[in-house]
Design a protein around this motif. Sequence first.
Motif, PDB file in Angstrom:
ATOM      1  N   ARG A 107     -13.470  25.527   0.836  1.00 37.15           N
ATOM      2  CA  ARG A 107     -12.112  25.630   0.304  1.00 37.15           C
ATOM      3  C   ARG A 107     -11.682  24.241  -0.139  1.00 37.15           C
ATOM      4  O   ARG A 107     -12.282  23.256   0.304  1.00 37.15           O
ATOM      5  CB  ARG A 107     -11.152  26.236   1.345  1.00 37.15           C
ATOM      6  N   PRO A 108     -10.686  24.099  -0.976  1.00 40.13           N
ATOM      7  CA  PRO A 108      -9.826  25.122  -1.563  1.00 40.13           C
ATOM      8  C   PRO A 108     -10.520  25.888  -2.691  1.00 40.13           C
ATOM      9  O   PRO A 108     -11.622  25.498  -3.111  1.00 40.13           O
ATOM     10  CB  PRO A 108      -8.671  24.297  -2.128  1.00 40.13           C
ATOM     11  N   LYS A 111     -11.507  27.600  -8.835  1.00 38.24           N
ATOM     12  CA  LYS A 111     -11.715  28.219 -10.158  1.00 38.24           C
ATOM     13  C   LYS A 111     -10.619  27.863 -11.170  1.00 38.24           C
ATOM     14  O   LYS A 111     -10.911  27.770 -12.358  1.00 38.24           O
ATOM     15  CB  LYS A 111     -11.925  29.723 -10.054  1.00 38.24           C
ATOM     16  N   LYS A 137     -19.156  27.776  -5.462  1.00 37.96           N
ATOM     17  CA  LYS A 137     -19.627  28.684  -4.419  1.00 37.96           C
ATOM     18  C   LYS A 137     -19.083  28.229  -3.078  1.00 37.96           C
ATOM     19  O   LYS A 137     -18.948  27.034  -2.832  1.00 37.96           O
ATOM     20  CB  LYS A 137     -21.161  28.661  -4.314  1.00 37.96           C
ATOM     21  N   THR A 138     -18.819  29.197  -2.222  1.00 32.22           N
ATOM     22  CA  THR A 138     -18.628  28.860  -0.815  1.00 32.22           C
ATOM     23  C   THR A 138     -20.025  28.852  -0.178  1.00 32.22           C
ATOM     24  O   THR A 138     -21.007  29.231  -0.815  1.00 32.22           O
ATOM     25  CB  THR A 138     -17.773  29.921  -0.091  1.00 32.22           C
ATOM     26  N   GLU A 140     -20.352  30.556   2.612  1.00 36.37           N
ATOM     27  CA  GLU A 140     -20.228  31.735   3.496  1.00 36.37           C
ATOM     28  C   GLU A 140     -20.053  31.340   4.964  1.00 36.37           C
ATOM     29  O   GLU A 140     -20.605  31.969   5.857  1.00 36.37           O
ATOM     30  CB  GLU A 140     -21.444  32.663   3.317  1.00 36.37           C
TER      31      GLU A 140
END
Length: 164
Positions: A107-108, A111, A137-138, A140
Amino acid sequence: MAYSEYRTGLGWDTHRIATGRPLLLGGVRIECEFGLEGHSDADVLAHAVTDALLGATAQGDIGMHFPDTDPRWKGADSLKLLKHAVDLASAQGFDIVNVDTTVILERPKLKDYRLAIRESLAATLGIAVDRVSVKFKTAEKVGPVGEGRSAEAQAIAMLGRRAG
Ligand code: C5P
Ligand code: MG
């Protein structure tokens, strides 16, 4: 444009997350309560793109050109380092065809910054915005990036050598 040869280059970088530091990605300041630690301005994306260009032209890596022990690069604007790699490539007759990148940060949400980052990188690279791709991408929630301890960036560049 006709090119006599094509080269690809790969770049990767990581920086530790820290409070009291700015979060800069491709020269764009991201609104955030934390930033990235580093000797320069810690622009992880600019560093990955710089290494991709240096890789395509086999001119070493970012730490070789800008050692983090050198006081000249303390707090350095990483777009200046990137511009130096562009100039090194150009001096060997190479144009940048395209650059594709991924920023991995939990995060943040990034996009909404995509176009601004693409425009900033394109301006420094001296190419059209539609030749610069920026993906997010995170991780996860897994590993140091997923746990919010670091950020990573990957970049690949294609360069063409001007014929004649
Ligand atoms: O990592 P993940 O696949 O869940 O990301 C889903 C979408 O969220 C991606 O398409 C990406 O554009 C966006 N994203 C973002 N900022 C991040 C991570 C992902 O905008 N820090
Ligand atoms: Mg770096």
